[in-house]
Motif scaffolding. Structure first.
Motif, PDB file in Angstrom:
ATOM      1  N   ALA A  44       0.599  -1.390   0.322  1.00 36.33           N
ATOM      2  CA  ALA A  44      -0.778  -0.165   0.125  1.00 36.33           C
ATOM      3  C   ALA A  44       0.496   1.033  -0.353  1.00 36.33           C
ATOM      4  CB  ALA A  44      -0.969  -0.346   1.147  1.00 36.33           C
ATOM      5  N   HIS A  45       1.949   0.870   0.916  1.00 36.20           N
ATOM      6  CA  HIS A  45       2.862   2.181   0.564  1.00 36.20           C
ATOM      7  C   HIS A  45       3.794   2.764  -0.518  1.00 36.20           C
ATOM      8  CE1 HIS A  45       6.657   4.647   2.871  1.00 36.20           C
ATOM      9  NE2 HIS A  45       5.405   5.696   1.864  1.00 36.20           N
ATOM     10  N   LEU A  46       4.097   1.403  -1.028  1.00 34.99           N
ATOM     11  CA  LEU A  46       4.776   2.005  -2.568  1.00 34.99           C
ATOM     12  C   LEU A  46       3.188   1.571  -3.551  1.00 34.99           C
ATOM     13  CD1 LEU A  46       6.618  -1.234  -2.370  1.00 34.99           C
ATOM     14  CD2 LEU A  46       7.081   0.966  -2.420  1.00 34.99           C
ATOM     15  N   ALA A  47       2.253   1.783  -3.492  1.00 32.61           N
ATOM     16  CA  ALA A  47       1.120   2.456  -3.971  1.00 32.61           C
ATOM     17  C   ALA A  47       0.972   3.647  -4.125  1.00 32.61           C
ATOM     18  CB  ALA A  47      -0.282   2.150  -4.268  1.00 32.61           C
ATOM     19  N   ALA A  50       3.916   5.710  -6.028  1.00 31.37           N
ATOM     20  CA  ALA A  50       3.508   5.415  -6.986  1.00 31.37           C
ATOM     21  C   ALA A  50       2.978   6.551  -7.559  1.00 31.37           C
ATOM     22  CB  ALA A  50       3.714   4.672  -7.717  1.00 31.37           C
ATOM     23  N   GLY A  51       1.446   6.437  -6.852  1.00 28.42           N
ATOM     24  CA  GLY A  51       0.397   7.835  -7.236  1.00 28.42           C
ATOM     25  C   GLY A  51       0.985   8.929  -7.129  1.00 28.42           C
ATOM     26  N   ARG A  59      -2.470   1.350 -12.811  1.00 27.90           N
ATOM     27  CA  ARG A  59      -1.364   1.387 -12.796  1.00 27.90           C
ATOM     28  C   ARG A  59      -0.509   1.585 -11.202  1.00 27.90           C
ATOM     29  NH1 ARG A  59       0.386   4.922 -16.947  1.00 27.90           N
ATOM     30  NH2 ARG A  59      -0.539   6.664 -15.820  1.00 27.90           N
ATOM     31  N   MET A  60      -1.270   2.196 -10.677  1.00 31.86           N
ATOM     32  CA  MET A  60      -1.056   2.763  -9.367  1.00 31.86           C
ATOM     33  C   MET A  60      -0.507   1.375  -8.688  1.00 31.86           C
ATOM     34  SD  MET A  60      -1.709   6.003  -6.041  1.00 31.86           S
ATOM     35  CE  MET A  60      -3.165   4.288  -5.789  1.00 31.86           C
TER      36      MET A  60
END
Length: 258
Positions: A44-47, A50-51, A59-60
């Protein structure tokens, strides 16, 4: 005096089997929960990272898989190679690359100038995901290694069984060693093992003692087969199931202590 019932215990530890079973089950449940939670927090943090850097929508949320999936793939391939008694450096590289990338980007996503504790909070989930998933694979390895197929003994056919019965009933051993009924004194052919781990450990029994875990791991290391304790013990079980007489040998632990 009433006959005392035997206690069901494992030969390795002597602890009751039901206690070991529930401890293993509890450890597996906790490990699975920890793995899921740690991966979710890291993912979730990496998403979110990415956002904030140009990706939106599907994609996020798909982007973190380009890192975290390498950890899963690598760990599974490491498990496979361990069961085969070899080291897969490519799988280790995949796991290391995915883990390093996930940890680094989780920390970098905090941004510059943040309090130090923010970086620690960001680093904990990917590190925990790596360790928890590795612990889960180790438990699965222990289960699978204990159930690796052993060399099958050819089943006795009905015709063979009938012939054997006829020999015992119609031609009992009278001590006469002349003629066609002369017994065959040739020794049975040695047992061959398909597993390279079994082939490395079997010669240790030539000392007249059951090998210790330390001795088996040393033999595996010398043969380039790693030094997994669970793999060594599973091999010893397979060998002694195939050649039951070896299980009656005294333990080499007493020999080392003397």
């Amino acid at each position: 005096m009433a006959e005392q019932q035997p206690t069901h215990a494992t030969p390795e530890t002597g602890r009751p089997r039901d206690a070991i079973y529930w401890l293993a089950l509890t450890a597996a449940a906790v490990t699975i929960g920890l793995t899921a939670a740690a991966f979710w927090l890291s993912y979730a943090h990496l998403a979110e990272v990415a956002g904030t850097h140009g990706l939106t929508g599907e994609r996020m949320w798909a982007w973190p898989a380009t890192l975290d999936a390498f950890i899963v793939i690598g760990e599974i391939l490491i498990l496979r190679s361990s069961l085969q008694g070899r080291v897969d450096w490519w799988a280790i590289t995949l796991t290391a690359a995915g883990s390093a990338g996930s940890i680094a980007l989780n920390i970098a996503g905090v941004g510059a100038g943040a309090p130090r504790l923010d970086y620690v909070v960001a680093a904990v989930p990917p590190v925990a995901a790596l360790l928890a998933f590795g612990a889960l694979m180790r438990q699965i390895h222990g289960i699978l290694a204990a159930h690796v197929a052993t060399p099958a003994t050819p089943a006795e056919t009905p015709d063979t069984a009938q012939q054997t019965g006829n020999v015992e009933l119609d031609a009992p051993d009278t001590g006469d060693t002349t003629g066609d009924d002369q017994p065959n004194d040739e020794p049975a052919p040695p047992v061959t093992y398909d597993s390279p781990v079994d082939r490395a450990i079997r010669p240790l029994y030539e000392t007249g003692y059951r090998p210790t875990t330390k001795q088996m791991r040393a033999a595996m290391t010398a043969a380039g087969l790693g030094d997994s304790e669970s793999t060594a013990r599973a091999s010893r079980q397979r060998i002694e199931r195939t050649e039951p007489g070896l299980a009656t040998y005294p333990s080499a632990l007493g020999r080392e202590a003397s």
